[in-house]
Design a protein around this motif. Structure first.
Motif, short mmCIF file in Angstrom:
data_model
loop_
_atom_site.label_atom_id
_atom_site.label_comp_id
_atom_site.label_asym_id
_atom_site.label_seq_id
_atom_site.Cartn_x
_atom_site.Cartn_y
_atom_site.Cartn_z
N ALA A 208 71.77 73.50 71.85
CA ALA A 208 72.09 72.08 71.98
C ALA A 208 73.47 71.74 71.44
N PHE A 209 74.05 72.63 70.62
CA PHE A 209 75.37 72.35 70.06
C PHE A 209 76.43 72.45 71.17
N PRO A 210 77.38 71.54 71.16
CA PRO A 210 78.40 71.56 72.22
C PRO A 210 79.35 72.74 72.07
N GLU A 211 79.61 73.42 73.18
CA GLU A 211 80.47 74.60 73.14
C GLU A 211 81.93 74.26 72.84
N SER A 212 82.28 72.97 73.00
CA SER A 212 83.65 72.57 72.70
C SER A 212 83.89 72.36 71.21
N ALA A 213 82.81 72.38 70.41
CA ALA A 213 82.97 72.29 68.96
C ALA A 213 83.45 73.63 68.42
N MET A 214 84.42 73.60 67.51
CA MET A 214 84.94 74.82 66.94
C MET A 214 84.02 75.36 65.84
N TYR A 215 83.19 74.47 65.27
CA TYR A 215 82.32 74.86 64.15
C TYR A 215 81.30 73.75 63.98
N VAL A 216 80.07 74.12 63.61
CA VAL A 216 79.02 73.15 63.30
C VAL A 216 78.67 73.31 61.82
N ALA A 217 78.97 72.26 61.04
CA ALA A 217 78.69 72.26 59.60
C ALA A 217 77.29 71.71 59.39
N LEU A 218 76.37 72.58 58.96
CA LEU A 218 74.96 72.21 58.86
C LEU A 218 74.53 71.97 57.43
N GLY A 219 73.57 71.07 57.28
CA GLY A 219 72.89 70.84 56.02
C GLY A 219 71.39 70.83 56.26
N HIS A 220 70.64 71.13 55.26
CA HIS A 220 69.18 71.06 55.12
C HIS A 220 68.61 72.33 54.54
N LEU A 221 68.94 73.50 55.09
CA LEU A 221 68.41 74.74 54.54
C LEU A 221 69.23 75.18 53.34
N HIS A 222 68.55 75.68 52.31
CA HIS A 222 69.20 75.92 51.02
C HIS A 222 69.79 77.31 50.87
N ARG A 223 69.47 78.21 51.79
CA ARG A 223 70.11 79.53 51.77
C ARG A 223 71.40 79.47 52.59
N PRO A 224 72.55 79.88 52.04
CA PRO A 224 73.75 79.97 52.87
C PRO A 224 73.50 80.96 54.01
N LEU A 227 74.03 80.90 61.76
CA LEU A 227 73.05 81.06 62.84
C LEU A 227 73.52 82.13 63.82
N ALA A 228 72.60 83.01 64.17
CA ALA A 228 72.96 84.13 65.05
C ALA A 228 72.99 83.73 66.52
N ASP A 229 72.16 82.77 66.92
CA ASP A 229 72.00 82.46 68.34
C ASP A 229 72.78 81.23 68.78
N SER A 230 73.73 80.79 68.00
CA SER A 230 74.48 79.60 68.36
C SER A 230 75.65 79.96 69.27
N PRO A 231 75.93 79.12 70.28
CA PRO A 231 77.08 79.38 71.16
C PRO A 231 78.42 79.16 70.48
N VAL A 232 78.41 78.46 69.35
CA VAL A 232 79.62 78.24 68.55
C VAL A 232 79.30 78.59 67.10
N PRO A 233 80.30 78.88 66.27
CA PRO A 233 80.00 79.16 64.86
C PRO A 233 79.26 77.98 64.22
N ALA A 234 78.09 78.24 63.68
CA ALA A 234 77.26 77.20 63.07
C ALA A 234 76.69 77.76 61.78
N ARG A 235 76.86 77.02 60.69
CA ARG A 235 76.51 77.58 59.38
C ARG A 235 75.91 76.53 58.45
N TYR A 236 74.87 76.96 57.73
CA TYR A 236 74.34 76.18 56.60
C TYR A 236 75.11 76.59 55.35
N ALA A 237 75.73 75.62 54.68
CA ALA A 237 76.45 75.93 53.44
C ALA A 237 75.48 76.30 52.32
#
Length: 395
Positions: A208-224, A227-237
């Motif tokens: 669901a993340f837009p491929e035109s985004a250079m990065y998705v800054a995620l919050g909610h999960l507490h382990r840094p 995501l392996a299956d994201s079309p763009v770099p997406a990370r929980y800090a």
């Protein structure tokens, strides 16, 4: 431009009633120091500033102080969204004053991204902000759909549409990012995240993340984690300190190096503040625990203790452990040597006190109840029987 991605501060959270205020103050100092040392141009905070919608005054003061320090008095943009633990209205109440310090707070999902000039680099950051997207914050009524698969699909499609709307304002000559607070499929949870979805319904697929985004800054999960299956770099800090004993591994903030038309690069900086959370498993009982205490093992840690015993622990034993090591949070005795309960004798033929002893041993995996406890149980039964007789006499 250089950006710092952090999330899930949970200011005000305790550990089984133990205050974490001092640790939270220390890690906020550390994050501010990292932002200065790395010379970051903007700070992204991806939700769950507080642990509750009505945080303690000390936690609010810590948040305001930290945000102001990160902003360098308005010279460095700080962008904050609400998480599922935050009150959007309460966070946004400070916007008039926060805005003068270069601090932007977004409490509810918005349709258009924020455009932030990064004066230090003469560049522009376009940031799609989607705070925790609950049904009420999305103004949706997905719960009227009874089929769980349909709920999942409808929720995922609604978020994909919202992300797409945000991405329509992205520009080729800008750094285009998305920041949101939600559960993305493939993320690894820990015990300290309180569920934000029922039956897995409120889960978003990384597609669901837009491929035109250079990065998705995620919050909610507490382990840094990335995501392996994201079309763009997406990370929980991840959270800055451990909030449950299941959160193994170091904590960190994520530093991003970004420029228009260029793949983003990122690296972690490990956080050293906060006490470690450690599990002790003592198969040899109290003697082994005492040995570890004498050796000053994990002296600074919060401890979850499980120990194997043959007899029930007394209150004296428990108090002695807590006095010797005040940061023992949980004590869970596991009783060994239990034999299969019951024999050929019918339960109905056994005295009530013997039935109680058998029940107690079964519930505690073999511990013997003391004489005082059995006598107390018998007195309670007698009192209950007397009350029933009185009640029957009244009828």
């Amino acid at each position: 431009m250089k950006l710092l991605h952090t999330a899930d501060w949970h200011l005000g959270r305790s550990l089984e009633g133990r205050s974490r205020e001092e640790e939270q103050e220390q890690v906020m100092d550390e994050i501010c120091a990292i932002a200065d040392e790395e010379k970051v141009d903007a700070v992204l905070m991806a939700g769950d500033v507080f642990d509750t919608v009505n945080p303690p005054a000390a936690s609010e003061a810590l948040f305001y102080d930290t945000a102001q320090r990160l902003s360098l008095g308005g010279k460095r943009p700080v962008l904050i969204i609400a998480g599922n633990h935050d009150s959007p209205e309460r966070l946004e109440a400070s916007r008039p004053l926060a805005g003068r310090q270069g601090i932007t707070i977004v409490g509810k999902p918005i349709l258009k991204p924020m455009t932030i000039p990064i004066a230090s680099k003469n560049e522009t950051l376009i940031l799609g902000c989607v705070p925790y997207p609950s049904e009420s914050r999305l103004n949706e009524c997905l719960s009227t759909i009874n089929d769980e698969d349909s709920i999942k699909e409808a929720y995922n499609e609604r978020l994909a549409e919202l992300f797409k709307l945000q991405a329509q304002s992205f520009k080729k000559d800008a750094v285009n990012l998305l920041m949101t607070h939600l559960f993305a499929a493939g993320g690894k949870e820990s015990d300290s995240e309180r569920p934000i979805q029922v039956g897995g319904a409120y889960t978003v697929h990384p597609s669901a993340f837009p491929e035109s985004a250079m990065y998705v800054a995620l919050g909610h999960l507490h382990r840094p984690q990335t995501l392996a299956d994201s079309p763009v770099p997406a990370r929980y800090a991840g959270s800055p300190i451990a909030y449950s004993f299941s959160e193994a591994g170091p904590k960190s903030v994520t530093i991003l190096d970004a420029a228009p038309r260029t793949p983003i690069t990122m690296h972690e900086i490990e956080l050293r503040s906060g006490r470690p959370l450690t599990r002790w498993r003592a198969d040899k009982g109290l003697a082994e625990v005492q040995q570890w205490i004498d050796e000053e093992r994990d002296q600074e840690a919060w401890i979850d203790l499980e120990l194997r015993l043959d007899e029930a622990m007394s209150m004296h034993d428990i108090q002695a452990l807590r006095k010797a090591r005040p940061r023992i949070v949980n004590i869970r005795p596991i009783y060994s040597g239990i034999q299969a309960l019951g024999d050929q004798t019918s339960r109905s033929s056994l005295p009530i006190d013997e039935l109680f002893v058998r029940f107690y041993k079964k519930q505690t995996e073999g511990a013997e109840p003391g004489t005082d406890l059995v006598q107390l149980f018998m007195r309670l039964l007698e009192d209950e029987e007397a009350e029933r007789e009185v009640a029957a006499g009244r009828k």
